[in-house]
Design a protein around this motif. Structure first.
Motif, PDB file in Angstrom:
ATOM      1  N   PHE A 143       0.836  -1.204   0.000  1.00  0.00           N
ATOM      2  CA  PHE A 143       0.000   0.000   0.000  1.00  0.00           C
ATOM      3  C   PHE A 143       0.869   1.252   0.000  1.00  0.00           C
ATOM      4  CE2 PHE A 143      -1.720   3.282   2.933  1.00  0.00           C
ATOM      5  CZ  PHE A 143      -2.690   3.805   2.094  1.00  0.00           C
ATOM      6  N   GLU A 144       1.909   1.272   0.842  1.00  0.00           N
ATOM      7  CA  GLU A 144       2.817   2.421   0.889  1.00  0.00           C
ATOM      8  C   GLU A 144       3.508   2.608  -0.457  1.00  0.00           C
ATOM      9  OE1 GLU A 144       3.113   4.644   3.025  1.00  0.00           O
ATOM     10  OE2 GLU A 144       2.424   3.867   4.946  1.00  0.00           O
ATOM     11  N   LEU A 145       3.903   1.504  -1.082  1.00  0.00           N
ATOM     12  CA  LEU A 145       4.533   1.600  -2.402  1.00  0.00           C
ATOM     13  C   LEU A 145       3.578   2.244  -3.399  1.00  0.00           C
ATOM     14  CD1 LEU A 145       6.748   0.955  -4.471  1.00  0.00           C
ATOM     15  CD2 LEU A 145       5.746  -1.332  -4.709  1.00  0.00           C
ATOM     16  N   GLY A 146       2.330   1.758  -3.437  1.00  0.00           N
ATOM     17  CA  GLY A 146       1.361   2.334  -4.367  1.00  0.00           C
ATOM     18  C   GLY A 146       1.101   3.801  -4.089  1.00  0.00           C
ATOM     19  N   ARG A 147       1.014   4.146  -2.811  1.00  0.00           N
ATOM     20  CA  ARG A 147       0.756   5.546  -2.464  1.00  0.00           C
ATOM     21  C   ARG A 147       1.895   6.448  -2.944  1.00  0.00           C
ATOM     22  NH1 ARG A 147       0.182   7.294   3.760  1.00  0.00           N
ATOM     23  NH2 ARG A 147       2.407   6.830   3.676  1.00  0.00           N
ATOM     24  N   GLN A 148       3.144   6.013  -2.716  1.00  0.00           N
ATOM     25  CA  GLN A 148       4.274   6.834  -3.147  1.00  0.00           C
ATOM     26  C   GLN A 148       4.379   6.908  -4.660  1.00  0.00           C
ATOM     27  OE1 GLN A 148       4.614   8.278   0.042  1.00  0.00           O
ATOM     28  NE2 GLN A 148       6.555   8.703  -0.979  1.00  0.00           N
ATOM     29  N   LEU A 149       4.051   5.824  -5.335  1.00  0.00           N
ATOM     30  CA  LEU A 149       4.099   5.841  -6.794  1.00  0.00           C
ATOM     31  C   LEU A 149       3.093   6.844  -7.352  1.00  0.00           C
ATOM     32  CD1 LEU A 149       4.429   2.024  -7.555  1.00  0.00           C
ATOM     33  CD2 LEU A 149       6.179   3.775  -7.905  1.00  0.00           C
ATOM     34  N   LYS A 150       1.882   6.816  -6.815  1.00  0.00           N
ATOM     35  CA  LYS A 150       0.861   7.748  -7.299  1.00  0.00           C
ATOM     36  C   LYS A 150       1.202   9.191  -6.949  1.00  0.00           C
ATOM     37  CE  LYS A 150      -2.344   5.030  -5.492  1.00  0.00           C
ATOM     38  NZ  LYS A 150      -3.626   4.474  -5.028  1.00  0.00           N
ATOM     39  N   LEU A 151       1.844   9.368  -5.807  1.00  0.00           N
ATOM     40  CA  LEU A 151       2.160  10.719  -5.350  1.00  0.00           C
ATOM     41  C   LEU A 151       3.389  11.297  -6.031  1.00  0.00           C
ATOM     42  CD1 LEU A 151       1.405  12.915  -3.227  1.00  0.00           C
ATOM     43  CD2 LEU A 151       3.002  11.791  -1.657  1.00  0.00           C
ATOM     44  N   GLU A 152       4.436  10.477  -6.222  1.00  0.00           N
ATOM     45  CA  GLU A 152       5.737  10.983  -6.651  1.00  0.00           C
ATOM     46  C   GLU A 152       6.115  10.614  -8.081  1.00  0.00           C
ATOM     47  OE1 GLU A 152       7.643  12.916  -4.881  1.00  0.00           O
ATOM     48  OE2 GLU A 152       6.607  12.823  -2.941  1.00  0.00           O
ATOM     49  N   PHE A 153       5.435   9.633  -8.690  1.00  0.00           N
ATOM     50  CA  PHE A 153       5.921   9.106  -9.966  1.00  0.00           C
ATOM     51  C   PHE A 153       4.872   9.131 -11.086  1.00  0.00           C
ATOM     52  CE2 PHE A 153       8.627   7.375  -6.694  1.00  0.00           C
ATOM     53  CZ  PHE A 153       9.898   7.385  -7.256  1.00  0.00           C
ATOM     54  N   PRO A 154       4.085  10.169 -11.240  1.00  0.00           N
ATOM     55  CA  PRO A 154       3.129  10.201 -12.362  1.00  0.00           C
ATOM     56  C   PRO A 154       3.863  10.130 -13.694  1.00  0.00           C
ATOM     57  CG  PRO A 154       3.334  12.369 -11.348  1.00  0.00           C
ATOM     58  CD  PRO A 154       4.054  11.420 -10.441  1.00  0.00           C
ATOM     59  N   GLY A 155       3.341   9.290 -14.593  1.00  0.00           N
ATOM     60  CA  GLY A 155       3.949   9.131 -15.905  1.00  0.00           C
ATOM     61  C   GLY A 155       5.009   8.050 -15.973  1.00  0.00           C
ATOM     62  N   TRP A 156       5.400   7.469 -14.845  1.00  0.00           N
ATOM     63  CA  TRP A 156       6.428   6.435 -14.833  1.00  0.00           C
ATOM     64  C   TRP A 156       5.821   5.060 -15.118  1.00  0.00           C
ATOM     65  CZ3 TRP A 156      11.658   6.489 -12.376  1.00  0.00           C
ATOM     66  CH2 TRP A 156      12.172   7.787 -12.277  1.00  0.00           C
ATOM     67  N   SER A 157       6.665   4.151 -15.623  1.00  0.00           N
ATOM     68  CA  SER A 157       6.300   2.744 -15.761  1.00  0.00           C
ATOM     69  C   SER A 157       6.731   2.004 -14.503  1.00  0.00           C
ATOM     70  CB  SER A 157       6.979   2.131 -16.987  1.00  0.00           C
ATOM     71  OG  SER A 157       6.577   2.795 -18.162  1.00  0.00           O
ATOM     72  N   VAL A 158       5.974   0.967 -14.141  1.00  0.00           N
ATOM     73  CA  VAL A 158       6.250   0.218 -12.910  1.00  0.00           C
ATOM     74  C   VAL A 158       6.125  -1.272 -13.199  1.00  0.00           C
ATOM     75  CG1 VAL A 158       5.555  -0.210 -10.522  1.00  0.00           C
ATOM     76  CG2 VAL A 158       5.355   2.091 -11.480  1.00  0.00           C
TER      77      VAL A 158
END
Length: 735
Positions: A342-357
């Protein structure tokens, strides 16, 4: 004499073995290296080409385990056939009689039923031939042999091949320090290729791993970006001690690879960085990075997932986040890991818009805990563990606003579950809205093959939560199938109810061995996920629930009408609540106007929980006492005071209990008559006992019906009426 002269050296036959799931990637890689007649098989790829091509594959393949040169394919049906087939090969052209030999044998047929026996026969054939010719035989040694021969027997066809690799090609040689669950180097390379790293790197994008462990993904990414041949870091290959080894060809290929590596490392590489919360494992990562020769281009830092963000020291606009998080095997581990995902998803949405995962996990359900929707999934094997690579694209705020809420694509089975949830929302959901019920059961094994319960909770803050609790699947259902059905339920729930994945708690009931269970575990045992609870409303009461920390949530929803009934009849009464749990029934009685109360339970955890419920509802602790005690012992002590002063008693024992805190064992079917008689002796002359239990096979003893006035109460709300045996309630009075 060179044996390759007789084998048409430009059309030699080879087999490249690999982990299951990456055959297509390996086939494409081999074609790029110059292979012809490429053909895929499970965990292998067949191809043709020259010896130079085989050397190039050993040096440059990032995906293969081994490169095998086929010598012959011969029909064998018996042990004698096997011996003759192997002895017919010119082994003197491959290994010196005084050399070191190792054999690998796999497969069986109708006559050769043991691979160890097959290996023994093949070994005898080789050494006997060499002894007859020279009077000397090779020794059998596993480590650093001069020749490794691979035999594969399948349906009376024996493939004989030379292993040109030696040790498995995934062992590059740079990883001397590994973490607790190491990712093989060639699987890491496959993840990078599947996730699009070569194109990302070419465009200057970054590669970040928020849970990098010993750094395998980072090193493989750097080697790709720097055009480094993965075989350059190895100490040796199997073909180097083979009598047909072409050292001039090998030297030429190594020199070319060294030149390309030098040029690649001289370039400015993309940002490649890893993080991990465990400082100790990062020491291993740093050692591996240095041994691989990429320490100038790969950096690692100690940082928890909750603080994962785009590096600020260098202008990084976009790139790839690729990671292999732990996935856990036990319930407690999985509950704790959901918070990590959950923390990973939250940080990805918050800090990494436009990135591939890309996320590799052996438990795809945990991947859904990120709150992101994967657009591609690849089936892979991490060793023997079935795994999935989930690929996500983190949307920018503009994209999210433009597309609105994304629909979850469901399998036909999950769609069937979703249809049932929609139907229940139309019926039970509307009833709950009209009745002012904020917490209710939406689904209770309505479809037998999807055996779980789903409860919805609306907090006082207006947030919606779900509690998905799996019933233990029967032994006839395979574990993988049971997990798949649980995932279907989760996806269906997310598609029907607009609820963040982080607000869904999943409790899995996995099968265990038949070993004795320790006393005191079960509902009282704390799980690994310790997120705080929240308050919900029930008929004006504010009650704390916790969906994550324990198997139970602190509020039995099927008891809701019982609590309301107690509230309606408690005005002006002295109230006793036995086996009170979190004392939600006492809260309702107090709000109903009871004068004073005593609530007894032996669990310190639940007594503390009950105290928080009391404070949330402004209850006077002097009028409403909490007693931490074994109810059986408390009742025995209370018999000494014959004054009947309780107007209303609520007796709600467990079906069975052998807690370490108890003096004996409670079996409600066996012991209910004794418990009831003890309670009835404590009642005021016109008092009432409300007796409740959840044992579906329970039968009230006939002697109780003859001694007291007994009335069966029908106290089930709509959300539990599908199974009326879930809850039994009686009201008893003294005659």
């Amino acid at each position: 004499m060179n044996v390759l002269t007789d084998l048409q050296p430009e059309e030699l036959e080879f087999t490249a073995t690999c982990p299951k799931g990456i055959e297509g990637l390996l086939a494409a890689e081999l074609r790029d290296l110059g292979a012809e007649s490429v053909r895929e098989q499970p965990a292998a790829v067949y191809f043709t080409g020259s010896l130079k091509l085989a050397y190039r594959c050993c040096l440059w393949s990032r995906l293969a385990n081994r490169i095998l040169l086929r010598l012959a394919q011969i029909h064998v049906s018996s042990a004698e056939d096997l011996y003759e087939a192997v002895a017919s090969q010119p082994w003197e052209l491959h290994v010196r009689p005084s050399g070191k030999l190792w054999l690998q044998f796999s497969g069986t047929n109708g006559e050769i039923r043991n691979s160890q026996f097959g290996a023994q026969k093949a070994k005898d054939a080789i050494v006997d031939r060499l002894r007859r010719q020279s009077g000397t035989r090779p020794s059998i040694e596993k480590h650093h042999p001069d020749l490794t021969v691979a035999f594969r027997l399948h349906r009376d066809k024996l493939d004989i091949a030379i292993d040109l690799s030696g040790d498995s090609l995934h062992r590059r040689g740079y990883r001397t320090h590994i973490g607790a669950a190491p990712l093989k180097e060639n699987l890491a390379a496959a993840l990078l290729i599947r996730s699009g790293w070569p194109k990302v790197a070419e465009a200057g994008g970054a590669l970040l791993d928020p849970m990098c462990g010993s750094g395998t993904i980072l090193i493989e990414a750097a080697m790709m970006a720097a055009d480094m041949a993965p075989g350059l870091t190895r100490d040796s290959f199997g073909f180097e001690r083979w009598l047909n080894h072409q050292s001039d060809i090998w030297s030429e290929l190594r020199e070319e690879a060294l030149q390309r590596q030098g040029e690649g490392l001289a370039r400015a590489l993309p940002e490649i960085r890893g993080y991990d919360a465990d400082a100790k494992v990062l020491f291993a990562a740093e050692a591996n990075i240095a041994r691989a020769g990429v320490e100038r281009h790969v950096r690692v830092s100690c940082r928890p997932v909750a603080t994962f963000k785009v590096p600020s020291h260098r202008e990084v606009k976009t790139g790839l986040v690729l990671t292999n998080p732990p996935y856990g095997e036990r319930l407690g581990e999985q509950e704790a890991l959901r918070e990590t995902y959950f923390e990973l998803g939250r940080q990805l949405k918050l800090e990494f818009p436009g990135w591939s995962v890309g996320v590799l996990t052996g438990n795809p359900e945990l991947g859904y805990a990120t709150g992101l929707r994967s657009h591609k999934q690849y089936q892979l094997y991490n060793g023997s563990i079935p795994s999935q690579l989930l690929l996500f694209q983190v949307r920018t705020q503009a994209e999210t606003s433009a597309i609105g809420t994304m629909e979850v694509r469901l399998s036909p089975e999950a769609e069937m579950v979703a249809n049932r949830l929609r139907k229940n929302l139309r019926t039970t959901g509307k009833w709950a809205g009209r009745a002012g019920v904020d917490c209710y059961r939406l689904y209770d094994a309505d479809l037998p093959e999807y055996a779980a319960a789903i409860d919805l909770y609306k907090s006082l803050d207006g947030d919606l939560y779900a509690h998905l609790q799996e019933y233990r699947p029967p032994a006839t259902i395979e574990e993988d199938k049971a997990r798949g059905r649980l995932r279907d339920l989760l996806r269906a729930l997310q598609s029907v109810v607009e609820i963040p994945r982080a607000n869904i708690s999943i409790k899995e009931r996995r099968r265990h061995s038949h070993k004795a269970v320790n006393k005191g575990v079960g509902q009282y045992q704390k799980q690994a996920d310790t997120r705080p609870g929240f308050l919900v409303g029930e008929y004006g009461a504010e009650l704390e629930v916790d969906l994550w920390s324990y198997l139970d949530t602190g509020l039995f929803l099927d008891h809701r009408p019982v609590r309301k009934y107690l509230r309606d009849i408690s005005s002006g009464k002295n109230f006793l609540n036995l086996f009170c749990y979190t004392a939600s029934a006492t809260v309702q009685a107090a709000l109903g106007g009871c004068k004073q109360s005593i609530s007894v339970d032996m669990s310190r955890t639940y007594q503390s929980w009950a105290a928080r419920n009391y404070r949330a509802n402004g209850m006077d602790p002097y009028r409403h006492q909490l007693v931490e005690a074994d109810c059986l012992q408390w009742l025995e002590s209370a018999q000494q005071n014959r004054k009947r002063h309780y107007d209303l008693i609520f007796l709600d024992p467990p079906s069975f209990s052998n807690s370490a805190k108890m003096r004996g064992v409670l079996d409600i079917q066996r012991d209910h008559a004794t418990l009831i008689r003890q309670c009835m002796r404590l009642l005021a002359p016109r008092g009432r006992l409300v007796f409740s239990n959840n044992l579906r096979s329970f039968k009230m003893g006939e002697e109780i019906s003859s001694e007291f006035e007994v009335e069966k109460l029908n106290l089930l709300d709509k959300d539990f009426q599908r199974n009326p045996r879930i809850h039994n309630v009686w009201e008893l009075r003294n005659k």
